[in-house]
Design a protein around this motif. Sequence first.
Motif: not given
Length: 98
Positions: A26, A72, A16, A29, A19, A57
């Motif tokens: 996001w 991220v 992650v 996530v 990514w 993802g």
Amino acid sequence: MEDDVRDDALDLLAEVLVWRLAGDRWRAVERALDGLAAAGGDTDAFREVLHDLELAGPARAVRIEDVAVLPVPEPVRERINQLVHTLEGPGRAEDDPE
């Protein structure tokens, strides 16, 4: 928690961090990270949320409106680091402030 589930989680959390996703992905996530933290020792719930994280993802095909992908975000990176420390050792989770 079972060692194989913990290892899978640590591997995925490391992925992650590299990514590049659109903003709405996001947020998915972040929801999955919240779920992982909330699952605690419930292995089945943890596996289910881990699967959700995997689905959040990067996709192989990117829509034209999703071309503005981002690395991220810092708050997500911090949450991942906290989860990694929690998963790596039982004593370390108590050392992390909320």
